[in-house]
Scaffold this motif. Structure first.
Motif, short mmCIF file in Angstrom:
data_model
loop_
_atom_site.label_atom_id
_atom_site.label_comp_id
_atom_site.label_asym_id
_atom_site.label_seq_id
_atom_site.Cartn_x
_atom_site.Cartn_y
_atom_site.Cartn_z
N LEU A 164 0.83 -1.21 0.00
CA LEU A 164 0.00 0.00 0.00
C LEU A 164 0.87 1.25 0.00
CD1 LEU A 164 -0.06 1.59 2.98
CD2 LEU A 164 -1.36 -0.40 3.61
N ALA A 165 0.36 2.29 -0.65
CA ALA A 165 1.03 3.60 -0.60
C ALA A 165 0.20 4.50 0.31
CB ALA A 165 1.15 4.19 -1.99
N GLU A 166 0.86 5.35 1.06
CA GLU A 166 0.13 6.24 1.95
C GLU A 166 -0.67 7.25 1.14
OE1 GLU A 166 2.61 7.73 5.10
OE2 GLU A 166 3.52 5.76 5.28
N ALA A 220 10.47 -4.04 -5.53
CA ALA A 220 9.38 -3.18 -6.01
C ALA A 220 9.66 -1.74 -5.60
CB ALA A 220 8.04 -3.65 -5.44
N ASN A 221 10.02 -1.53 -4.35
CA ASN A 221 10.28 -0.16 -3.91
C ASN A 221 11.51 0.43 -4.60
OD1 ASN A 221 8.09 0.27 -2.31
ND2 ASN A 221 9.08 -0.28 -0.39
N ALA A 222 12.52 -0.39 -4.82
CA ALA A 222 13.72 0.11 -5.50
C ALA A 222 13.40 0.53 -6.93
CB ALA A 222 14.81 -0.97 -5.49
N PHE A 223 12.59 -0.26 -7.64
CA PHE A 223 12.21 0.08 -9.02
C PHE A 223 11.40 1.38 -9.05
CE2 PHE A 223 12.79 -3.22 -12.44
CZ PHE A 223 13.78 -3.92 -11.78
N LEU A 224 10.46 1.51 -8.11
CA LEU A 224 9.62 2.72 -8.09
C LEU A 224 10.48 3.95 -7.83
CD1 LEU A 224 6.57 1.29 -6.14
CD2 LEU A 224 6.58 2.04 -8.54
N ALA A 225 11.36 3.84 -6.85
CA ALA A 225 12.23 4.98 -6.50
C ALA A 225 13.16 5.30 -7.67
CB ALA A 225 13.03 4.66 -5.25
N PHE A 262 4.26 7.26 -12.07
CA PHE A 262 5.52 7.49 -11.34
C PHE A 262 6.58 8.20 -12.18
CE2 PHE A 262 6.40 6.01 -7.01
CZ PHE A 262 5.09 5.80 -6.63
N LEU A 263 6.12 9.14 -12.98
CA LEU A 263 7.07 9.92 -13.79
C LEU A 263 6.95 11.40 -13.48
CD1 LEU A 263 6.90 8.12 -17.27
CD2 LEU A 263 8.77 8.05 -15.61
N ASN A 264 6.44 11.74 -12.29
CA ASN A 264 6.35 13.15 -11.93
C ASN A 264 7.66 13.62 -11.33
OD1 ASN A 264 3.63 13.46 -12.64
ND2 ASN A 264 2.99 12.54 -10.70
N ALA A 265 8.32 14.54 -12.04
CA ALA A 265 9.55 15.11 -11.48
C ALA A 265 9.18 15.89 -10.22
CB ALA A 265 10.18 16.04 -12.50
N ILE A 267 10.77 17.49 -6.02
CA ILE A 267 11.91 17.85 -5.18
C ILE A 267 12.63 16.62 -4.64
CG2 ILE A 267 11.69 20.14 -4.13
CD1 ILE A 267 9.70 18.67 -2.17
N GLY A 268 12.17 15.44 -5.01
CA GLY A 268 12.81 14.22 -4.51
C GLY A 268 11.82 13.41 -3.71
N PHE A 269 11.96 12.10 -3.76
CA PHE A 269 11.01 11.26 -3.03
C PHE A 269 11.32 11.27 -1.54
CE2 PHE A 269 14.27 8.22 -4.71
CZ PHE A 269 14.77 7.73 -3.52
N GLY A 270 10.26 11.10 -0.75
CA GLY A 270 10.41 10.94 0.69
C GLY A 270 9.63 9.70 1.11
N GLY A 271 9.25 9.66 2.38
CA GLY A 271 8.48 8.52 2.85
C GLY A 271 9.36 7.54 3.60
N SER A 272 8.70 6.67 4.35
CA SER A 272 9.46 5.80 5.24
C SER A 272 10.10 4.64 4.50
CB SER A 272 8.55 5.27 6.33
OG SER A 272 7.65 4.35 5.77
N CYS A 273 9.70 4.42 3.24
CA CYS A 273 10.11 3.16 2.60
C CYS A 273 11.25 3.26 1.60
CB CYS A 273 8.92 2.52 1.90
SG CYS A 273 7.73 1.86 3.04
N PHE A 274 11.14 4.17 0.64
CA PHE A 274 12.05 4.11 -0.51
C PHE A 274 13.52 4.14 -0.10
CE2 PHE A 274 8.91 5.75 -3.96
CZ PHE A 274 8.26 4.54 -3.91
N GLN A 275 13.88 5.18 0.65
CA GLN A 275 15.29 5.30 1.01
C GLN A 275 15.75 4.13 1.86
OE1 GLN A 275 17.15 8.97 1.63
NE2 GLN A 275 18.00 8.42 3.60
N ALA A 334 4.29 17.38 4.61
CA ALA A 334 4.15 15.93 4.47
C ALA A 334 4.93 15.45 3.25
CB ALA A 334 2.68 15.57 4.32
N PHE A 335 5.32 14.17 3.22
CA PHE A 335 6.17 13.70 2.12
C PHE A 335 5.39 13.52 0.82
CE2 PHE A 335 5.52 9.15 1.16
CZ PHE A 335 4.65 8.77 2.16
N LYS A 336 4.06 13.56 0.91
CA LYS A 336 3.20 13.56 -0.27
C LYS A 336 1.83 14.02 0.20
CE LYS A 336 1.48 9.34 -1.37
NZ LYS A 336 1.42 7.89 -1.64
N GLY A 438 8.04 23.02 -6.22
CA GLY A 438 8.75 21.74 -6.17
C GLY A 438 7.91 20.57 -6.63
N ARG A 439 6.65 20.83 -6.99
CA ARG A 439 5.76 19.74 -7.42
C ARG A 439 5.10 19.99 -8.77
NH1 ARG A 439 6.16 15.03 -4.40
NH2 ARG A 439 6.64 15.56 -2.25
N ASN A 440 5.50 21.08 -9.41
CA ASN A 440 4.92 21.42 -10.72
C ASN A 440 3.39 21.38 -10.71
OD1 ASN A 440 7.55 21.62 -11.47
ND2 ASN A 440 7.52 19.96 -12.97
#
Ligand code: UDX
Ligand code: ADP
Length: 459
Positions: A164-166, A220-225, A262-265, A267-275, A334-336, A438-440
């Protein structure tokens, strides 16, 4: 095994929504979510569902419908574990902040404590499900702890990662692309498949071995990030050429092999998972001596850090190379959008960078409060708590946050930002009035017609 009672350890962003949906779709199963954090449990039990500890569209309604019927929140951890036939481990697995693997490996302390606790209190056979995202082979460690208890209780261990995504958690849970169950015991796998089978068709329930399941989640998370870092890398190139990253994203996204999501440029991804998950993957690869593999994935993080840094550097250089004593209004923390979660949010790092340059920061976020914002900054340890309090102010009214600001930085793509009275905003800002989107999400021509100096990502 027929499941009549489920216990979930960890009442967080994963455990809460997942169990609420399982309870809603399985009225015959009693679901109890337990947590060591009594305050969090009390918030989950609050009569006023707008006070639940987690904000997710649609969650409050489900909790209201099921709570006290077959969904319970409790601090009686041992009792709930022992009563259940199936126990989910859904505790946090942050990146280690100490010792070997510091800053890279997942800290399995909480998971191990859970496993030891289950081993200690269980008097009947159990299926133990790892729901937290974990490094490959963690199920093996849990198994070893559970099987060395000296009692004759039998444990089957399953890996059932959550995708799930938040912000869209309830929709993702109600209509999952797939449910993944990894395990050795076919009987245990089928018991869990039946729980999901109440609302998910069987062809979407994948059965794999435990290690494939664990690695699939990290992958999955690595590919999305990686997709986000890829488009963000292109966004920098766009800024140096006449190309527009939105046009490039649209053009490549129409290739059915690439796809538009998942092609929105940004300011950079955040969230507890990707990094966390990529660092984990990098750590695992390095620990097997696979340095090329590790370097490859590490680059996704390097690019993401670069993107956050680039945003604040650009803001500073545009404001005549100094933000010292200038009020910068940050819209969103918030990260999103549609979540109150701020873990690893780009806003934290951008704010920190601007604070190092002595900016005064005014924040407005529809769902994040002052306490959280201060805690996020204090956690970085860059300056004293008192300095953070003096330099950062949080507002309940966006127009108050923006009043007399030199610049606005849009950090989160909240829908409400698009509907603001931008003419009025222009009127109450210092001139020239700068917007760094930062979010166009805003329209460049419209903003420039009002009089703003507008810059966005990748244009
Ligand atoms: C992610 C995965 O999507 C989910 O499957 C997994 O279970 C947990 O991690 P989440 O972190 O909740 O979910 O949100 P996600 O929608 O993936 O966004 C992550 C970050 O990437 C956010 O900061 C978001 O703003 C950013 N993002 C996303 C972009 O910058 N551009 C995009 O095109 C998409
Ligand atoms: P996630 O995003 O993975 O759900 P959260 O941090 O939101 O992570 O939630 C994890 C929850 O697990 C927290 O509420 C924390 O208090 C709880 N927790 C951690 N360790 C234990 C434990 N040993 N027993 C019970 N609950 C725990």
């Amino acid at each position: 095994m027929k499941i009549t009672k489920i216990c979930c350890i960890g009442a967080g962003y994963v455990g809460g929504p997942t169990m609420a949906v399982i309870a809603k779709k399985n009225p015959h199963i009693q679901v109890t979510i337990v947590d060591i954090n009594a305050e969090r449990i009390a918030a989950w039990n609050d009569k006023d569902v707008s006070k639940l500890p987690i904000y997710e569209p649609g969650l409050a309604e489900i909790v209201e419908e099921t709570r006290g019927k077959n969904l319970f929140f409790s601090t009686e951890i041992d009792k709930s574990i022992d009563e259940a036939e199936m126990v989910f481990i859904s505790v946090n697995t942050p990146t280690k902040t100490y010792g070997k693997g510091k800053g890279m490996a997942a800290d399995l302390k909480y998971v191990e404590l859970c496993a030891r606790n289950i081993a200690k209190v269980a008097t009947t056979d159990k299926i133990v499900v790892e729901k937290s995202t974990l490094p490959v082979r963690t199920a093996q460690a849990i198994k070893s702890i559970l099987h060395n208890t000296g009692s004759d209780v039998n444990f089957s261990i399953l890996s059932n990662p959550e995708f799930l995504a938040e912000g869209t958690a309830i929709q993702d849970l109600l209509n999952p692309d797939r449910v993944l169950i990894g395990g050795e015991s076919e009987e245990a796998i089928e018991s869990l498949a039946q729980v999901y089978g109440s609302w998910v068709s069987d062809d979407r329930i994948l059965r794999t071995n435990v290690w494939s399941s664990e690695l699939s989640k990290l992958t999955a998370n690595a590919f999305l990030a990686q997709r986000i870092s890829s488009i963000n890398a292109i966004s920098e190139l766009c800024e140096h050429t006449e190309a527009d990253v939105n046009e490039v994203a649209k053009a490549i996204g129409m290739d059915s092999r690439i796809g538009p999501k998942f092609l929105n440029a940004s300011i950079g991804f955040g969230g507890s998972c990707f990094q966390k998950d990529i660092l984990n993957l990098v750590y695992i690869a390095r620990s097997y001596g696979l340095n090329e593999v590790a370097d490859y994935w590490e680059q996704v993080i390097i690019l993401n850090d670069h993107q956050k840094r680039r945003f604040s550097d650009n803001l500073i250089s545009t404001l005549y190379n100094t933000v010292s004593g200038k009020k910068i209004a940050m819209l969103g923390w918030a990260f999103k959008k549609d979540t109150n979660d701020t873990r690893e949010s780009a806003a934290i790092y951008v704010a920190d960078h601007l604070l190092n340059e002595q900016a005064e920061i005014a924040v407005y976020d529809p769902k994040v409060n002052q306490q959280r914002i201060q805690a996020d900054l204090n956690y970085l340890n860059t300056r004293t708590e008192k300095e953070n309090e003096e330099l950062v102010t949080t507002f309940d009214d966006p127009y108050k946050a923006i009043e007399d600001a030199h610049a606005i930085a849009i950090m989160t793509e909240w829908d409400e930002f698009k509907t603001y009275d931008w003419k009025k905003i222009y009127g109450i800002m210092k001139k020239p009035a700068f917007i760094f989107d930062g979010r166009n999400i805003l329209d460049k021509t419209e903003m420039e017609n009002i009089g703003f100096e507008y810059s966005s990502i990748g244009k």
